[in-house]
Scaffold this active site. Structure first.
Site, PDB file in Angstrom:
ATOM      1  N   HIS A   1      -5.719  -2.527   6.584  1.00 36.15           N
ATOM      2  CA  HIS A   1      -5.036  -3.508   5.736  1.00 36.15           C
ATOM      3  C   HIS A   1      -4.091  -4.410   6.521  1.00 36.15           C
ATOM      4  CE1 HIS A   1      -6.829  -2.086   2.142  1.00 36.15           C
ATOM      5  NE2 HIS A   1      -6.383  -0.854   2.299  1.00 36.15           N
TER       6      HIS A   1
ATOM      7  N   TYR B   1       0.817  -1.216   0.000  1.00 35.19           N
ATOM      8  CA  TYR B   1       0.000   0.000   0.000  1.00 35.19           C
ATOM      9  C   TYR B   1       0.847   1.261   0.000  1.00 35.19           C
ATOM     10  CZ  TYR B   1      -4.574  -1.958  -0.199  1.00 35.19           C
ATOM     11  OH  TYR B   1      -5.690  -2.579  -0.657  1.00 35.19           O
TER      12      TYR B   1
END
Lengths: 752, 752
Positions: free
Chosen positions: B429, B272
């Site tokens: 996440h 990410y």
């Protein structure tokens, strides 16, 4: 008949030749005096050769520095004495070559010292203590490895022949070489007198030493085998193969005749051909140099050099052999045997510049006349890229026992490649896989052949203690029909798993078309593998401008008067993305069946067809692939994974999809494999992740004709029509299907 | 506190700066007038730049030739309108740069034509019809993609700003850009006002367009967020993350503060970070060019450029990011975001020549000042190889929430690499994987982190219709503890799978030693993941001259007053070769458990330890690897495979081995992973296929000290001793074990 004539001709020629031979110069076997002079005069001027020479020199120097070790034989493969004797013969051969090329006597002295140590030990050696082999060796657990030793050591002896005194030579020959050659031949007729790669090694070993020693008796024995020897017709080797088939000949030349088809295809398939080629080519090179008048490379229309060509045409774009029959995956033209094969094929063959590019990939050459010429030609810039093209090979000594066809996507050398196998059984290393195929894309297996269940030389997987022995799962799974991409009828193995029956039968090509116009076809039949069931498979590689890659169209027609269960598996790699049919995943897993390899498949899920086109899309190596099936209502689509009933985790856990059709007589499986899209984990962009095919429809299926229509998302459909009983290229056909008249000539029609 | 001070300082500086700004020249955002002049004057002279320029030119020319397409928004990811709008913003940005560099007006005309088409459509656009997102966009199904559009289009607008008439600019700004920026901000506070990569995109989009338009209101909104907005404290995004944590700030600068540790580690992990870095770096570049006095690249001690360094240090030797937390494997520094990141880090940073070698691998640069400087430096031969060295990063805004340690085998850049994770949760996440680790050898995963259960953008796997949405199995398996190489207690998930609790806790480094002397260690603790259970894991990478590769010694100590079941899995790749313990393969397979991810593991086999050293050897990618375990009597060794309870085949079928110890309180798992040998399918020669380790013995395990002894086949044993409660480097320890006194200083002792 052809074979017999050639053989006799050669026989006469040989006798004439032996009368002509006189005292020999040395080296004269693999290296020649002329070759050595050429190499010496170019030292330092041919970098490709010099580089490899210095690599070999460093390796041999290190071994010389480590000192001579000739231990009393005790261990099996993987063990110390086995590895040491194996290392010795490789180093001796190289040290001999270095002596000739570099003219440094310490290499000759080293070879002599090691040979003397062997001579001192050899005559009193008992059989190797490991009793497992049908033909136990002395240095090694099996004669095969002893023969390896002699093939390499004969080259070393040739190189230092003139360095030794006559007395030393006499001593070595009397104490070591002649007894060694006798042990491998008269001492082991079951090993020496077969039609088998074992015997080829034995014949070559005895013959090569015979050539160096100028010993005509050994040479004849090598070429024509032992005479007046009787072998029990029921004796088998460790792989379960018969030692001797009725009426078989023996000796080196007979071993060329039997396993090679006239095209140079070796019936055991490329993995074993690679291994067998070395003694074939080395002894032949020796004969070519020492007995040039024999023209051994012209024997059987030059089959031995053709065989090198067939071998490299049976590799994928990474140089890996197609894993047909008993084959460990990953073996490739980078093996030492292929380095020698490429060099010999170039030097003694037609100087094919495409072979040079393979030698470039290999990055190595043999330290002899052939290797030097290859290196020199590479440095002169003569190499041309090796181009794979669609090709086919017959099987059987006369080329009339089926064969193998390789279809390449002509537009793209790195593209799609299909291998269709309709061969004979392939001796004891053959698999029960009539009409199977495999599909390779960019060097990766899309539809795989499992290969062998074996870990060669890895002792934890029985490879060490019983080298050459396969895992149980090779016999219970990898060799069997369900492990292959072909039809299993009633969960049985082809030929009832009877090796004798299988060995007497073969499939037949029906027709084929290999070309670059976008339509390539191989159609083959078998009606022996299952009594009362005729199988006819046609595989089409079809280019279409709408598609990313050519379609693989698979029309598998089965004819039977009685009712059966048919299973047609595709052993794919990758992960399921989607299906257009429902399936039920199992909550607990059981084996798919109880025997014949079925016990090794976990049943993961099953779907039931409503008829029409069932599609299954998976992702493999960043490619989207779809199998579109023109299924019948109630066909089962079964997802399986290998590894059941496998107590020691000997099998891989690879997935398969199986189309199962029950209670059926004559029928057609019409399936299309379509590599339609790609994915990148870097851009995360899928391109054409869905099939371009809307429907695959069977529009005709009679004894005479099979016809399908493939409808696409966009544009016109493609029709494929086969004449099932007439493969004559000149026959005119007229057929009305769905109110449309189709007219064509020859066994197939395709419009796209 | 540090953060608050910096933040305020920056705030003041900014206001000062805005007073100073006057009418701007263009381009002045990512490309600058100075940079453009430099590029123009070198055209044709910097091949690395020219090559990439012509690639981009060909791509844009083809799109221009295809004509303008600005469809009414309808489709989701993968569908036509989504793909077209996405393609448009990429092409507009490139066409703008080409106009500036090549001075060919048709590029500007094309950009104008497309923008006018958007302007005509935009104001009357409803929300996108797909309702799934918590923040629906207009051009796309989610604001995130709309923000992407504006980040790219602001660059295009900047490039053709002076080409447009004032009237045209006013029209575009009024009809398109300002409403677009307002929609993303005031129109979508849940999207714009978060601490989350979504907001970073939103902030950058609004801010970049603000810079081009010289619109101070937008710029401030971007930097400091919307003020006086209240968001429901319970609202969640599509990934299940909370929109707003209590007390969180907002805006671009706050988004730099929160997710980045002072070292530049991004709490969601590299996959990410790669995505988030692009808007961080692009808006910062714009600020640096348009507002240089703000010195944004020095903000928080230069954390943004540090973050590029941390990102490339979290790749394996193939440039692929370690797949920590929610990550799709295969994402690498070849992504377009990293091309920009490397160029910006070089140009605006300290001109690290090692970055140039990565740009060389990438084979691409950005068409702007930064990319040009990189290309020029490469052509000048300034590139130096990028050297990976052992490194560690703290996690958390203040760097006090655990961290991550990467150990490289210093001797061999292509060797062994271990990643130990003792971070905070990593936002929505994050995975429940406290004290997990992964092991990479030569770019391949030996002990893997599963990554995410997700196929990004692949519509068949829910990636198209619900882009950004994970598969169910991500939540039921991939995020959970048993999917990771760390301890599962009583088959539970860390923090009882409660995201809020998990987000408030983190593991702690105990001590570490990163060096090149052959002894590298990372020791970390966690006592929050399981109430009443303290976990202390020490991973040692130990070189030893006897061994092919360094050993990985894994000492996992668990302290608990109550009795539990402990499961310690190793998620390996490869095929089992042998064990020194008996195990029973299951005849039928069932899931290992019913919940918490256990339902996704097929139980394949189980062995029972007799105590002592259990060994399990496998083969992976031609490497022989052994896990040696100092097990307790009756420990179970369980072999599993992923894929149970997975109705759509969403999981991979990867194997695992799990050590299970029942009814135990405080205990120690002492395991050694040893890559000891190799195999070649070409030479078929195994080298050191068996472990060099004879025994792993726990010789002490108390609250204060843990000690093990590793005995080898040959030579002296290795002792590893840990002080469990005192990580002071200066403490002197004396300990008698097995009648031998050990004396050392600091938290560990190793003799080898």
């Amino acid at each position: 008949m052809m074979m017999r004539v050639e053989y006799s001709y050669f026989y006469c020629l040989f006798f004439w030749a032996t009368f002509m031979s006189t005292a020999q110069e040395h080296p004269n076997l693999i290296l020649t005096q002329k070759g050595v002079n050429e190499i010496r005069s170019h030292l330092g001027k041919v970098p490709f050769f010099d580089r490899h020479l210095s690599t070999v020199k460093a390796e041999v120097d290190a071994e010389i520095a480590a000192g001579v070790e000739v231990p009393f034989p005790k261990d099996v493969s993987g063990g110390y004495t086995h590895q040491q004797h194996k290392k010795n013969f490789f180093i001796l051969q190289k040290a001999g070559a270095l002596y000739q090329i570099l003219e440094q006597v310490h290499y000759a002295a080293y070879v002599k010292e090691v040979l003397m140590a062997y001579a001192k030990m050899y005559k009193n050696l008992p059989l190797h203590p490991e009793t497992r082999s049908y033909a136990r060796g002395k240095l090694f657990w099996q004669c095969l490895n002893d023969a390896n030793w002699l093939v390499y050591v004969s080259q070393a002896y040739d190189c230092i022949y003139d360095y030794l005194s006559k007395k030393e030579r006499t001593y070595l020959e009397k104490e070591l070489f002649r007894p060694f050659a006798d042990f491998l031949s008269v001492g082991n007729p079951k090993f020496f007198n077969r039609i088998n790669n074992h015997s080829t090694w034995g014949n070559a070993a005895v013959g090569m030493m015979g050539l160096v020693m100028n010993d005509e008796e050994l040479i004849q024995r090598a070429l024509y085998g032992l005479k007046n020897i009787t072998i029990d017709p029921n004796s088998k080797d460790n792989d379960g193969g018969l030692i001797k088939e009725k009426g078989e000949k023996e000796g080196f030349l007979a071993n060329i005749d039997a396993p090679f088809s006239p095209d140079g295809y070796y019936t055991e398939a490329p993995y074993y051909q690679r291994y067998a080629m070395y003694p074939f080519l080395l002894f032949s090179t020796g004969l070519e140099n020492a007995r040039p008048e024999l023209k051994v490379f012209e024997y059987k229309n030059g089959v031995l050099l053709n065989a090198v060509n067939s071998l490299i045409n049976l590799t994928d774009i990474d140089g890996e052999f197609f894993p047909l029959n008993d084959a460990q995956k990953g073996m490739s033209y980078y093996s030492r045997e292929l380095v020698a094969a490429i060099d010999i094929a170039y030097h003694y063959g037609d100087k094919n510049p495409q072979l040079l590019s393979i030698a470039e990939y290999q990055g190595a050459v043999t330290l002899d006349d052939a290797g030097f010429e290859v290196a020199k030609a590479i440095e002169e810039g003569l190499a041309k890229p090796f181009k794979r093209k669609s090709i086919e090979f017959t099987d059987g000594p006369q080329g009339d026992e089926g064969g193998i066809t390789v279809l390449h996507n002509g537009k793209d050398q790195k593209g799609l490649c299909l291998v269709s196998k309709y061969t004979a059984q392939g001796n004891s290393h053959g698999h029960y896989d009539k009409l199977s195929f495999m599909l390779n894309f960019k060097g990766e297996e899309v539809i795989q052949d499992y290969g062998a269940a074996r870990f060669v030389n890895i002792s934890q997987k029985s490879g060490g203690s019983q080298s050459g022995v396969y895992l149980d799962e090779n016999f219970s799974f990898a060799k069997l029909t369900i492990a292959h991409n072909t039809l299993s009828v009633d969960e049985e193995v082809h030929f009832g798993r009877d090796y004798r029956v299988a060995s007497k039968n073969h499939a037949e090509k029906y027709f084929s078309k290999l070309s670059n116009d976008g339509q390539q076809i191989i159609s083959a039949k078998d009606h022996k593998a299952y009594p009362g069931v005729g199988m006819h498979r046609t595989l089409v590689m079809l280019q279409d401008h709408r598609l990313y890659q050519p379609l693989i169209i698979d029309l598998f027609r089965v004819e039977s008067l009685s009712s059966h269960q048919y299973d047609l598996p595709y052993h794919y790699f990758g992960q399921l993305m989607s299906t257009n049919f429902d399936f039920q995943k199992e909550k607990n897993l059981s084996p798919l069946g109880g025997d014949n390899g079925y016990e090794h498949l976990w049943k993961l899920a099953e779907g039931k067809s409503k008829g029409g086109t069932d599609q299954f899309t998976w992702l493999y190596n960043d490619n989207f692939i779809t199998l579109s099936m023109a299924n019948k209502e109630n066909d089962a689509i079964i997802f399986t994974q290998m590894g059941a009933s496998d107590p020691n985790f000997n099998l891989r856990s690879d997935p398969s999809v199986i189309i199962r059709r029950k209670n059926t007589g004559t029928t057609l499986f019409a399936n299309v494999i379509e590599i339609h899209g790609t994915y990148s984990t870097v851009t995360e962009a899928p391109i054409q992740s869905k099939s371009m095919i809307k429907e695959v429809s069977i529009i005709q299926d009679s004894a005479a004709y099979t016809a399908i229509r493939i409808d696409f998302i966009k544009g016109d459909p493609v029709h494929v029509i086969l004449a099932n009983k007439d493969n004559n290229k000149k026959t005119n056909h007229i057929l009305n299907i769905e109110n449309t008249p189709f007219k064509w000539k020859g066994p197939y029609f395709i419009n796209n």
